[in-house]
Write a protein that holds these residues in place. Structure first.
Motif, short mmCIF file in Angstrom:
data_model
loop_
_atom_site.label_atom_id
_atom_site.label_comp_id
_atom_site.label_asym_id
_atom_site.label_seq_id
_atom_site.Cartn_x
_atom_site.Cartn_y
_atom_site.Cartn_z
N GLY A 48 28.29 33.47 136.37
CA GLY A 48 28.40 32.03 136.64
C GLY A 48 29.82 31.56 136.88
O GLY A 48 30.12 30.37 136.91
N ARG A 49 30.76 32.51 137.08
CA ARG A 49 32.16 32.13 137.26
C ARG A 49 32.52 31.96 138.74
O ARG A 49 33.61 31.53 139.07
CB ARG A 49 33.08 33.20 136.65
CG ARG A 49 33.01 33.23 135.14
CD ARG A 49 34.02 34.21 134.56
NE ARG A 49 33.61 35.59 134.69
CZ ARG A 49 34.38 36.55 135.19
NH1 ARG A 49 35.58 36.26 135.61
NH2 ARG A 49 33.93 37.79 135.26
N LEU A 50 31.59 32.34 139.62
CA LEU A 50 31.90 32.28 141.06
C LEU A 50 30.67 31.81 141.82
O LEU A 50 29.56 32.30 141.60
CB LEU A 50 32.32 33.69 141.53
CG LEU A 50 32.69 33.85 142.99
CD1 LEU A 50 33.95 33.04 143.33
CD2 LEU A 50 32.93 35.33 143.31
N ASP A 51 30.90 30.86 142.73
CA ASP A 51 29.83 30.36 143.60
C ASP A 51 29.77 31.26 144.84
O ASP A 51 30.79 31.44 145.51
CB ASP A 51 30.21 28.92 143.99
CG ASP A 51 29.21 28.30 144.96
OD1 ASP A 51 28.28 29.01 145.39
OD2 ASP A 51 29.40 27.12 145.29
N PRO A 52 28.61 31.84 145.17
CA PRO A 52 28.54 32.71 146.36
C PRO A 52 29.10 32.05 147.61
O PRO A 52 29.66 32.73 148.47
CB PRO A 52 27.04 32.98 146.51
CG PRO A 52 26.49 32.83 145.15
CD PRO A 52 27.33 31.77 144.46
#
Ligand code: IPE
Ligand code: IPE
Ligand code: MG
Length: 243
Positions: free
Chosen positions: A160-164
């Motif tokens: 959940g640390r990076l948005d695709p």
């Protein structure tokens, strides 16, 4: 106001990357064991570093051992690792004195613990140097590097640390081991082989490629100057129309 056209000689490429090939053939031609070619190749490394520093090259990346070179006979792998160990021990003081920063790319976890230690020491000792950055590729392969980057990115997404949607070329580059190093301007391969052998596949997208027949142990400043002149004659377009 438009600046006056520069009268200076064309500048050196910022980043030169070299596939140092042909040590075995150099030795064979002299009736010597392959290790003699690798040993002589280490002298060519010294010459290349000095020449690059003199010419104002800022980054020099040397392909020393590929992730595929483990396929070689164990004796040869041992000789190559022995030479790397010897090189790191013997050259660190000289590199540091010459204000050269050392960085190593590749999967170092498979290297002997003492070599990993020497690499860490070389990187730490020279971290503040800025005349030339010497990037040594050891147990390096582009496919492995790209897969490792994809795995790290996937993990960041999963946690959940990076948005695709934020994954772009810049972010991907920043997950490669060459983060912070500009892409090579000039990529040289010695020994007449016309392939990249899994070297800097992402980073060399727009590098100018120069292939020379000289075997690596014979490489000297003259060959580097010739490759740089060839580079300076090329027109780099990056997809734009020819001018
Ligand atoms: C390059 O020389 C050194 C390494 C790949 C480590 P080679 O050992 O590949 O020499 P050739 O290609 O057999 O002549
Ligand atoms: C590429 O040379 C690797 C290095 C120079 C370290 P190789 O000699 O291993 O490449 P191939 O096998 O000819 O493609
Ligand atoms: Mg080879």
């Amino acid at each position: 106001m438009r600046p006056a056209p520069s009268q200076d000689a064309p500048s050196a490429p910022c980043h030169v990357a070299i596939i140092m090939d042909g040590n075995g053939r150099w030795a064979k031609a002299r009736g010597l064991p392959r290790v003699a070619g690798h040993r002589s190749g280490a002298d060519a490394v010294r010459r290349a570093i000095i020449a690059c520093r003199e010419l104002g090259v800022r980054y020099l990346t040397l392909y020393a051992f590929s992730s595929e070179n483990w396929k070689r006979p164990q004796d040869e792998v041992d000789d190559l690792m022995g030479l790397l160990r010897h090189y790191l021990r013997r050259e660190l003081a000289e590199l540091h004195k010459n204000n050269i920063r050392v960085r190593v790319i590749g999967d170092r976890s498979r290297l002997a613990p003492d070599i990993q230690g020497l690499i860490g020491q070389a990187e730490q000792t020279t971290a503040g140097n800025d005349a030339l950055t010497l990037v040594i590729a050891v147990n390096y392969g582009s496919h492995a590097e790209i897969v490792a980057a994809a795995r790290r990115i996937a993990r960041e997404v999963k946690e959940g640390r990076l948005d695709p949607a934020a994954i772009d070329e810049r972010l991907f580059s920043a997950h490669l081991q060459t983060v912070g190093i500009p892409d090579p301007d000039l990529l040289i391969r010695t020994s007449g082989e016309l392939r990249l052998s899994n070297f800097l596949l992402w980073q060399a997208a727009y590098s100018e490629l120069v292939f020379i027949d000289t075997l690596w142990p014979d490489f000297d400043k003259k060959h580097l100057l010739e490759a740089i002149s060839e580079y300076q004659r090329r027109e780099r377009r990056y997809g734009a129309s020819s001018g």
